[in-house]
Design a protein around this motif. Structure first.
Motif, mmCIF file in Angstrom:
data_model
loop_
_atom_site.group_PDB
_atom_site.id
_atom_site.type_symbol
_atom_site.label_atom_id
_atom_site.label_comp_id
_atom_site.label_asym_id
_atom_site.label_seq_id
_atom_site.Cartn_x
_atom_site.Cartn_y
_atom_site.Cartn_z
ATOM 1 N N ASP A 1 1.076 -0.834 0.240
ATOM 2 C CA ASP A 1 0.007 0.312 -0.422
ATOM 3 C C ASP A 1 0.991 1.126 0.122
ATOM 4 N N GLU A 2 2.046 1.195 0.659
ATOM 5 C CA GLU A 2 2.827 2.800 0.843
ATOM 6 C C GLU A 2 3.394 2.790 -0.684
ATOM 7 N N GLU A 3 3.878 1.472 -1.364
ATOM 8 C CA GLU A 3 4.229 1.944 -2.786
ATOM 9 C C GLU A 3 3.124 2.608 -3.649
ATOM 10 N N THR A 4 1.964 2.398 -3.315
ATOM 11 C CA THR A 4 0.681 2.089 -3.926
ATOM 12 C C THR A 4 0.322 3.839 -4.031
ATOM 13 N N SER A 5 0.642 4.549 -2.994
ATOM 14 C CA SER A 5 -0.128 5.905 -2.324
ATOM 15 C C SER A 5 -0.022 6.828 -3.279
ATOM 16 N N ALA A 6 -1.310 7.559 -3.777
ATOM 17 C CA ALA A 6 -0.769 9.179 -4.300
ATOM 18 C C ALA A 6 0.261 9.678 -3.711
ATOM 19 N N ALA A 7 0.411 9.576 -2.166
ATOM 20 C CA ALA A 7 1.647 10.205 -2.036
ATOM 21 C C ALA A 7 3.002 9.905 -2.726
ATOM 22 N N ALA A 8 2.902 8.545 -2.554
ATOM 23 C CA ALA A 8 4.362 8.026 -3.277
ATOM 24 C C ALA A 8 4.394 8.330 -4.812
#
Length: 250
Positions: free
Chosen positions: A71-78
């Protein structure tokens, strides 16, 4: 812990190397953050040109699929951060050369496309595999690839997911040059020496001029160049004098 990015500056040449050879230098958020920290510390005024390369047998096999599932890699922020980092590389004020050997796939291709010049080993492999994994580019591929090789070629690469050798990449204009694998380092070093031997100011202003006029008509671009070009620099007369043959005494 092993650094996932290494760098050095010598003789005005900045070398940044992706350093996950066991993963074919596959990219993840942590690597992007490390690259950003390297750029934050870099004295931009000391750099004549930059070389982006990969450690080991590959330039970059793309986004690390294991990390991409998180989820971290595909977050909008990332995604915004990673896109911004590629754009930051593309808009560095000095010439950027991508030195490609081995794999240059998908995210790695997007990274290479941020370079002004791509030099490839003959056996290197280029591919866009977004469609093989139900993905759509978010790091600028849809914009930079067509501008480099033309829309029809870009569509072929993107729709098919086919792999192209360094020789084929040069033939279609994706790579500026392809050389035998064992000559890649020497070729790039010589190119860097040529660039670093010229006016740093000129090369920076030329890169800016090309960016500022991209997309303009020839007439509009020509007018921009005439009225907004940085023109002669402070080293102009000295560089002219250095190239004039010296008169022999007596």
């Amino acid at each position: 812990m092993t650094e996932t990015v290494t760098c050095s500056v010598e003789g005005g040449i900045f070398r940044l190397t992706l350093n996950r050879p066991d993963k074919l230098n596959a990219l993840n958020l942590a690597m992007f953050e490390e690259i950003a920290r390297v750029l934050d510390r870099l004295d931009l005024t000391a750099v004549a040109c930059m070389v982006l390369a990969g450690a080991g047998r590959s330039f970059c096999a793309g986004h690390d699929l294991d990390d991409l599932a998180s989820d971290e890699e595909t977050s909008a922020a990332a995604e915004r951060f990673e896109n911004g980092l590629v754009e930051r590389l593309a808009t560095l004020p000095f010439p950027l050369i991508a030195k490609v050997r081995g794999h240059c796939y998908t995210g790695g291709l997007e990274l290479a496309l941020a370079a002004d010049i791509i030099v490839a080993a003959e056996t290197s492999k280029f591919a866009d595999t977004h469609s093989k994994f139900d993905l759509v580019p978010i790091w600028g591929l849809s914009q930079r690839l067509p501008r480099r090789i033309g829309m029809s070629r870009a569509k072929e690469m993107m729709f098919s997911g086919r792999t192209y050798t360094g020789v084929a990449a040069a033939a279609m204009g994706l790579a500026n040059a392809t050389v035998p694998d064992d000559e890649l380092d020497a070729y790039v070093d010589a190119l860097c020496a040529d660039i670093a031997g010229n006016s740093m100011r000129s090369n920076r202003e030329i890169k800016k001029l090309l960016a500022d006029t991209d997309g303009l008509t020839v007439a509009a671009g020509n007018a921009w160049e005439l009225h907004r070009s940085a023109g002669h620099g402070p080293e102009f007369k000295a560089m002219i004098a250095a190239r004039r043959p010296r008169k022999s005494a007596g």
